[in-house]
Structures are given as C-alpha cells and as structure tokens.
Enzyme design. Structure first.
Site, PDB file in Angstrom:
ATOM      1  N   ARG A 117      -1.702  -6.050  -8.808  1.00 33.45           N
ATOM      2  CA  ARG A 117      -0.479  -6.820  -8.548  1.00 33.45           C
ATOM      3  C   ARG A 117      -0.266  -7.898  -9.595  1.00 33.45           C
ATOM      4  NH1 ARG A 117      -2.780  -8.062  -2.716  1.00 33.45           N
ATOM      5  NH2 ARG A 117      -4.527  -8.252  -4.153  1.00 33.45           N
TER       6      ARG A 117
ATOM      7  N   LYS B 213     -18.128  -6.230   6.938  1.00 32.29           N
ATOM      8  CA  LYS B 213     -16.865  -6.965   6.977  1.00 32.29           C
ATOM      9  C   LYS B 213     -16.266  -6.868   8.381  1.00 32.29           C
ATOM     10  CE  LYS B 213     -12.989  -7.173   3.726  1.00 32.29           C
ATOM     11  NZ  LYS B 213     -12.429  -6.504   2.541  1.00 32.29           N
TER      12      LYS B 213
ATOM     13  N   HIS C 244       0.847  -1.213   0.000  1.00 35.63           N
ATOM     14  CA  HIS C 244       0.000   0.000   0.000  1.00 35.63           C
ATOM     15  C   HIS C 244       0.876   1.254   0.000  1.00 35.63           C
ATOM     16  CE1 HIS C 244      -3.127  -2.659   2.173  1.00 35.63           C
ATOM     17  NE2 HIS C 244      -3.575  -2.460   0.951  1.00 35.63           N
TER      18      HIS C 244
ATOM     19  N   SER D  87      -2.990  -7.854   2.612  1.00 44.92           N
ATOM     20  CA  SER D  87      -3.310  -7.709   4.041  1.00 44.92           C
ATOM     21  C   SER D  87      -3.781  -9.054   4.609  1.00 44.92           C
ATOM     22  CB  SER D  87      -4.405  -6.661   4.242  1.00 44.92           C
ATOM     23  OG  SER D  87      -3.942  -5.400   3.843  1.00 44.92           O
TER      24      SER D  87
END
Ligand code: PNS
Length: 167
Positions: free
Chosen positions: A92, A43, A19, A130
């Site tokens: 990514r 979440k 990040h 993460s």
C-alpha cells in the site's frame, strides 16, 4: 499449457475491500488464485479461521478461479503442495515495503522457485488495514466503503456495537 497458480496469504481478520481489490487484480493475471489464511496460534484473532474462511468464500464467489483455504506451517511448503509458482502480496505504501521485502527474500531463500509478486490496491484503499477496521468498529465508527456489507454485519455482531449510520 502451463497454468500459473498463485497464493495470496494473510491473516484477513477481517477481509477488507483492499483485500478484495487485490484478489480481483490477482484473479485477472493468474490462472488460479488461492487465498490462504494462516492458522496462527501465536496471534489472538477477532474471528476464527473458519469464520474468516466463510467470509472470504462468500466475498469471492464471483471469481471462478479463486478459492480460499487455511494453512499452517511454512508458506513455501503450502505453496509447493498446491503446485503454486507465485505468492501475491499487496503493497500500500513505502511503510509496507521493508516488511514485505524481508519476507519475500526469506521465502526466496527457503524456495528459490517461488516468486513473490507485489501489486498495489486502488489508491482509495492505500490507508486501509484490518487493524484499523477493527479499531473503528470497536469505537462505533462508520465503515462504509472499507469492508463488504456481510463482513460489517458480522463485525458489528461480534463487537456488539450498534450500526452507525454516519457515512
Ligand atoms: O496479513 P499478514 O499477517 O501480514 O500475513 C503474514 C503471512 C501470513 C503472509 C506470513 O506471516 C506467513 O507467510 N506466515 C507463514 C509462516 C512462514 O512461512 N513464515 C516465514 C515467512 S518469511
């Protein structure tokens, strides 16, 4: 002069070096970059939004054109309220692409004036997430190079796992 403001939205639970790599790249090309943490009641997160905000603020203090905020509701509404012209997202690998493309198309449908800009993090972070960081931390694995030291300290404290000295 037209100042270009971009929003970098996400969960950041917790913020990783991937990040930060993207924030650094975004800070170079946008006049202002707002790192925006979604308040997502659906979440369950490891860190509260306030804890994540604090970590992000501490980790991004060196970039004067970057600040962190929380938001709820639609991203396009938050972007409009902040006068932003762009949304920054990281890609990514090809596996990110479909999800990101769907979001970008939907955001464009919701607000055609908002552009999504994709950037790649450094190759070293192309497999970092993460979720994996949380998993490795919960199993006592080494996290050096994946997250800033201040995030590691808080992560270990939260999970009650002893620091692992393996590199
Ligand atoms: O890091 P994440 O969890 O992949 O980030 C997802 C995020 C926060 C960018 C996305 O869920 C979002 O923008 N949510 C806000 C609600 C919204 O605008 N939904 C429509 C998106 S197409």
């Amino acid at each position: 002069m037209n100042r270009v403001i971009a929003i970098y939205p996400g969960s950041f639970d917790p913020p990783t070096n991937g990040h930060l790599d993207l924030i650094q790249r975004g800070a170079k090309i946008f006049d202002e970059l707002v790192v925006a943490i979604l308040r997502n009641p659906e979440k369950t997160a490891l860190f509260t939004v306030e804890e994540r905000l604090e970590m992000l603020r501490e980790c991004t203090g060196q970039w004067k054109n970057v600040h962190a905020e929380a938001f709820d509701g639609l991203l396009v509404d938050f972007a409009r309220n902040r006068g932003a012209q762009a949304v920054l997202r990281g890609i990514r690998a090809v596996s990110d692409y479909e999800y990101e493309l769907q979001m970008a198309w939907m955001n464009r449908k919701l607000d055609s004036s908002l552009e999504t800009v994709f950037m790649m993090p450094a190759a070293d972070y192309s497999y970092l997430s993460s979720r994996l960081v949380r998993e490795i931390a919960s199993l006592g694995g080494a996290l050096a190079g994946f997250i800033p030291p201040l995030v590691e300290t808080r992560l270990r404290a939260r999970l009650g796992v002893k620091l692992n000295s393996r590199k």
